[in-house]
Structures are given as structure tokens and as C-alpha cells.
Design an enzyme around this catalytic site. Structure first.
Site, PDB file in Angstrom:
ATOM      1  N   CYS A   1      12.349  10.898  10.938  1.00  0.00           N
ATOM      2  CA  CYS A   1      12.252  10.056   9.754  1.00  0.00           C
ATOM      3  C   CYS A   1      13.179   8.866   9.981  1.00  0.00           C
ATOM      4  O   CYS A   1      14.388   9.051  10.168  1.00  0.00           O
ATOM      5  CB  CYS A   1      12.706  10.863   8.537  1.00  0.00           C
ATOM      6  SG  CYS A   1      12.809   9.908   7.020  1.00  0.00           S
TER       7      CYS A   1
ATOM      8  N   CYS B   1       8.239   3.786  10.572  1.00  0.00           N
ATOM      9  CA  CYS B   1       8.220   4.877   9.591  1.00  0.00           C
ATOM     10  C   CYS B   1       7.229   5.873  10.164  1.00  0.00           C
ATOM     11  O   CYS B   1       6.096   5.488  10.503  1.00  0.00           O
ATOM     12  CB  CYS B   1       7.763   4.372   8.227  1.00  0.00           C
ATOM     13  SG  CYS B   1       7.346   5.715   7.079  1.00  0.00           S
TER      14      CYS B   1
HETATM   15  N1  DGL Z   1       8.566   9.142   7.339  1.00  0.00           N
HETATM   16  C1  DGL Z   1       9.795   8.579   6.909  1.00  0.00           C
HETATM   17  C2  DGL Z   1      10.265   7.426   7.737  1.00  0.00           C
HETATM   18  O1  DGL Z   1      10.055   7.465   8.939  1.00  0.00           O
HETATM   19  C3  DGL Z   1      10.051   8.522   5.430  1.00  0.00           C
HETATM   20  C4  DGL Z   1       9.105   7.797   4.557  1.00  0.00           C
HETATM   21  C5  DGL Z   1       9.521   7.950   3.116  1.00  0.00           C
HETATM   22  O2  DGL Z   1       9.768   9.087   2.707  1.00  0.00           O
HETATM   23  O3  DGL Z   1       9.599   6.919   2.408  1.00  0.00           O
HETATM   24  O4  DGL Z   1      10.893   6.511   7.271  1.00  0.00           O
END
Ligand code: DGL
Length: 287
Positions: A70, A206
Site C-alpha cells: 500500500c 496506488c
Molecule cells: N492501495 C493503497 C495504496 O497503494 C491504498 C488505497 C486507499 O486505501 O486509499 O495507496
């Protein structure tokens, strides 16, 4: 020991999938914090607290190493946890324990690639520009981690970060393709306008966006190279495990290629978008 993979939701599956390909004998536990997703619009304190809770859960599940799949957690929480929380956890557990992020591997991949864009020729002078668009959550964009870390390594790379406020949430909830296409087209148009031309390369900063990388590819100028975060993370983890043999996933007697998928949200099957990406029905158990 198992390797923990943490995300606010389904986005981290894109990293998980590549890690599993790279380390097929290792045990993996995936934790999606779907009760609290998305993280991208939350405060820094909330992101730190939620990330810490996710890591605690994964340590309790037998993981010694947790990969924050993440960008938002890696950008906002990782350093805080490494500096203020992990030393105590290591002492309490009495064994090697660490949390790794995915942004530095991505930046290393992005800055290490030989890539030159010949923008214009004036006499003998060749001006090289390498304009990199990064699509990210508002929290990651506000942290400026991509601009700062890339600038430390390469001054000839110009970074334009495009915050995509709703997109991770839309992917997490399985929004219709037309909605996702319109959102991505809008963000690509925004960043193209800010740059003044199409970017030379892009990072899907993301992990949720990797789930719909085909939509990004269709919206970007044909052939725009994407820095592939799951590959970069798998490479970095391979290097880390070589330097730190005490973790040795998949070689210790107990390792059996175990795959566990946990969620803090509603357990059960994930929606069609997640399944299409995964290539099979995907069931999460309660965390
Ligand atoms: N998948 C995550 C990222 O890489 C988080 C996205 C989120 O929860 O806003 O930032």
C-alpha cells in the site's frame, strides 16, 4: 515464518500475486483492512494507527516480515513505525521482525532504468527530459514522497503527481468499468495538461490502480511505459532476503506454501472486478 502482505483492501493483491510467483514455497498471509478502506483521504494519525494494527494482526498470524502493499501506508506510516514501534516489538517477540514498504523499490526501479527522451535538438545540444507521471491517493500525493525521493537520485527526472481522490474507493467497491474509465481519463487529461504534453512514463502509485492497469494503458499515450510496482517489490524483497538469511521464507521446516486471505471487513467472496484480476474466485476469511 510467513510473509505478511498488508493493504487497505484488494489493491495489495497485485503485489501479493507477484510475490507468490517469485517465492512459491513461502507461506503468505494477506490482510485487507476493508473495514477502514480507503486510506487515501484519512489523516496521517489514522493511517499510522491502522497500519500498526494491521502489522500487529499479521505478526500474531506468524508473520515475521510484513510487506506494506500500500503506497499510502508506506508513505505515511512506515518510517514512524520503524523508528518508534518496531524496536519494542522486536524485543517483545525475541525474533527477527520487520516491516517493508513498496515506494523505495518502485523509485529505485524508476530511477535505475536507462530512459532518455530526446525532447529537442538545438545545434549540438540535446535536451533530455524524462517526465514521469505518478497516479496516487491524496495522502500519498500530499506526502510528496515520490518527488522528494526521486529528486534525491535523479535531477533529470521531472515528477508530476496526480491525486486521484475517488479512484481507490471505486475500485475497492467494484465500480462499473465505464465509471473507472471516465475517472482515469480525467486524471490522465489533468496530468497531461499540467505537464503540457503526454508523460514519458508513469507509475501507478496506488496498488489498487494496478487492478485496472489496462484502463490506464488505454488512457495514456499508446506505448507509455509503466514502472511496474509489483515487479519492483518482488525484486527488492529477493535482494533483502538474500542479505537477511535469518528470514528464509519457504526454506524453514514449517513452510508449506500456505495462502491465507483475511479481511477486517465482510468475509466471503470478493466482487467481479477483484475476481477478474485474480483469475479465480477469491474468498477472504474474517481477520
Ligand atoms: N492501495 C493503497 C495504496 O497503494 C491504498 C488505497 C486507499 O486505501 O486509499 O495507496
Amino acid at each position: 515464518m510467513a510473509i505478511g502482505v498488508f493493504d487497505s483492501g484488494i489493491g495489495g493483491l497485485s503485489v501479493h500475486r507477484r510475490l507468490v510467483e517469485r517465492f512459491p514455497h513461502a507461506d503468505f498471509v494477506y490482510l485487507a483492512d476493508q473495514a477502514n478502506t480507503p486510506y487515501g483521504g484519512r489523516s496521517g494519525e489514522e493511517i499510522v494507527d491502522l497500519t500498526r494494527a494491521g502489522c500487529e494482526r499479521l505478526f500474531a498470524e506468524g508473520c515475521d516480515l510484513v510487506v506494506l502493499a500500500c503506497n499510502t501506508a508506506s508513505a505515511i506510516a512506515l518510517r514512524r513505525l520503524q523508528q518508534t514501534w518496531l524496536p519494542g516489538i522486536r524485543a517483545a517477540r525475541g525474533r527477527p521482525t520487520n516491516v517493508l514498504g513498496i515506494i523505495v523499490p518502485t523509485i529505485e526501479a524508476a530511477t535505475g532504468l536507462p530512459w532518455e527522451h530526446e525532447a529537442e535538438r538545438r545545434g549540438d545540444k540535446v535536451e533530455k527530459l524524462d517526465v514521469l507521471a505518478v497516479f496516487a491517493t491524496p495522502a500519498t500525493a500530499a506526502s510528496r514522497v515520490y518527488e522528494i525521493e526521486i529528486d534525491k537520485r535523479r535531477q533529470d527526472v521531472a515528477v508530476f503527481v496526480e491525486p486521484c481522490a475517488e479512484l481507490a474507493g471505486q475500485i475497492e467497491s467494484g465500480a462499473p468499468r465505464a465509471v473507472l474509465e471516465a475517472a482515469v481519463a480525467g486524471h490522465v487529461a489533468n496530468v497531461t495538461r499540467r505537464i503540457g504534453r503526454a508523460p514519458d512514463r508513469a507509475i501507478l502509485g496506488c496498488t489498487h490502480y494496478e487492478i485496472i492497469s489496462d484502463v490506464f494503458r488505454a488512457a495514456l499515450k499508446p506505448g507509455t511505459p509503466l514502472v511496474h510496482q509489483p515487479d519492483a517489490t518482488a525484486e527488492a524483497l529477493a535482494g533483502y532476503l538474500e542479505r537477511r538469511p535469518e528470514y528464509a521464507p519457504g526454506t524453514d521446516a514449517g513452510a508449506s506454501g500456505r495462502r491465507v486471505f483475511l479481511t477486517t471487513g465482510a468475509p466471503g467472496l470478493q466482487h467481479d472486478l477483484a475476481e477478474a484480476f485474480w483469475g479465480a474466485p477469491l474468498r477472504f476469511d474474517p481477520a
